[in-house]
Design a protein around this motif. Structure first.
Motif, PDB file in Angstrom:
ATOM      1  N   LEU A 109       0.812  -1.221   0.000  1.00 52.76           N
ATOM      2  CA  LEU A 109       0.000   0.000   0.000  1.00 52.76           C
ATOM      3  C   LEU A 109       0.844   1.269   0.000  1.00 52.76           C
ATOM      4  O   LEU A 109       0.306   2.371  -0.188  1.00 52.76           O
ATOM      5  N   TYR A 154      -5.197   2.631  -0.356  1.00 52.83           N
ATOM      6  CA  TYR A 154      -5.879   1.556  -1.071  1.00 52.83           C
ATOM      7  C   TYR A 154      -6.747   2.102  -2.201  1.00 52.83           C
ATOM      8  O   TYR A 154      -6.781   1.543  -3.300  1.00 52.83           O
ATOM      9  N   ALA A 159      -3.556  -5.566  -3.515  1.00 51.85           N
ATOM     10  CA  ALA A 159      -3.887  -4.371  -2.738  1.00 51.85           C
ATOM     11  C   ALA A 159      -5.111  -4.614  -1.860  1.00 51.85           C
ATOM     12  O   ALA A 159      -5.166  -4.165  -0.702  1.00 51.85           O
ATOM     13  N   TYR A 179      -5.311  -4.371   2.204  1.00 50.56           N
ATOM     14  CA  TYR A 179      -6.273  -3.474   2.854  1.00 50.56           C
ATOM     15  C   TYR A 179      -7.187  -4.248   3.791  1.00 50.56           C
ATOM     16  O   TYR A 179      -7.505  -3.773   4.897  1.00 50.56           O
TER      17      TYR A 179
END
Length: 371
Positions: free
Chosen positions: A10, A25, A50, A54
């Motif tokens: 991230l 994110y 990603a 997250y």
């Protein structure tokens, strides 16, 4: 294959706030969204990577396990990653809908909706709060219609798939290279249309009913205490989970005891003789009365502690204390003999050496000050 560090994915530090993680994110999801990168396997992989990062870092408990144990701390704890972009849209549809307008409805049919939470204000007596009790509640709630089972359609029929959105609840609009999802105007996002409505619920799928519940009140609760009854709120729609019921307590005042946290305070009146000479007195408790020694020379306002005779801490074996505050009562309506005895007592007090010394110093002070 070695997994990359979630913070590195991230592009944030380990001390990043929840908002910073969310912002990072959103940026990556926007960059690698499938609608921007059709048939791009590399972007799809980064999109999933990603989302996985997250999913872990947005949850404080999962994040704490990850910070301590790395990937081993979160694997096998109910998180298996995302197998497709559809899983991601389902998990984070609120983010895509709020910030990007991308389609959330990748699956046909209306999305499950969680039921609403309910609040019930309950007044209980001080003794019920002190000892704990079980209370019967009757509260009006929305319940799934027994005639249609919550579908809203007349018995023997079922809702039809919306022809305009094909059951997704959304229609796609193209703006440049983006595809924007908007709520279907024909079915209003339901993905289905009821042509013959249930007469009992008028197509709503819900009816008003009175629910009866038993609520256990833990011993030691206080005003403002909140009890959570999971799954006892409004029912969910389209297979969604029910909400919860929160019972908020108000405890009435007691005529005998004052409350200070889990301690109980009791004012006990004493005669001058009891306070001066000491005595054994009976004091009430939450259970049976107990005998307490009043020491000689007790002063009005003095507090004595009876350990462990206060209120229990909710869901604990620990208890508060019972605090007895002495209140010495000045006698009135004295007989002549009682007055004579008190005057004799006063003369004896005045003849004490310490009192004579005090009187001498007082006379000297008055002389110096000219009083």
């Amino acid at each position: 294959m070695t997994q990359r560090d979630y913070y590195e994915i991230l592009g944030v530090g380990k001390t990043a706030s929840e908002e910073e993680i969310k912002k990072a994110y959103r940026k990556l999801a926007f960059e690698h969204h499938p609608d921007r990168n059709p048939d791009n396997a590399e972007s799809e992989a980064k999109f999933k990577e990603a989302a996985e990062a997250y999913e872990i870092l947005r949850d404080s408990e999962k994040r704490a396990r990850y910070d301590r144990f790395g990937h081993a701390g979160v694997s096998g704890n109910g998180f298996q990653g995302f197998s497709s972009a559809d899983d991601i849209f389902s998990a984070f549809g609120d983010i895509f809908g709020e910030f990007f307008g991308f389609s959330q409805a990748r699956r046909g049919g209306p999305r499950p909706q969680a039921g609403a939470d309910l609040r019930y204000n309950l007044t209980i007596s001080f003794r019920d709060a002190a000892k704990g009790s079980e209370v019967d509640l009757q509260l009006p709630v929305q319940a799934l219609c027994p005639e249609c089972g919550g579908s809203g359609a007349e018995a023997g029929t079922k809702p039809e798939t919306c022809r305009q959105c094909q059951g997704t609840g959304q229609i796609q609009q193209t703006q440049g290279f983006f595809r924007i999802a908007v709520t279907c105007p024909m079915c209003r996002g339901e993905g289905r249309i009821i042509t013959k409505k249930c007469a009992e619920c008028r197509g709503q799928g819900l009816v008003r009913q009175t629910k009866e519940l038993k609520v256990r009140i833990p011993a030691g609760v206080d005003t403002g205490s909140r009890l959570r009854l999971r799954g006892e709120g409004e029912p969910g729609l389209h297979g969604g989970p029910p909400g919860d019921l929160y019972v908020v307590l108000h405890v009435e005042e007691d005529k005998v005891f004052h409350r200070h946290g889990q301690d109980l305070v009791l004012e006990k009146e004493l005669t001058v003789v009891q306070a001066a000479l000491g005595d054994k007195i009976e004091v009430p408790t939450l259970d049976e009365p107990v005998t307490m020694d009043v020491p000689k020379g007790t002063q009005s306002g003095e507090v004595f502690k009876l350990k462990g005779l206060g209120l229990p801490h909710p869901n604990s074996s620990a208890r508060g204390d019972l605090l007895i505050q002495a209140k010495v009562r000045t006698p009135t309506g004295l007989s002549k003999k009682q007055e004579e005895i008190l005057r004799e007592f006063a003369r004896i007090e005045a003849d004490k050496p310490i009192n004579k010394v005090k009187d001498m110093f007082k006379k000297a002070k008055d002389a110096v000050l000219g009083e």
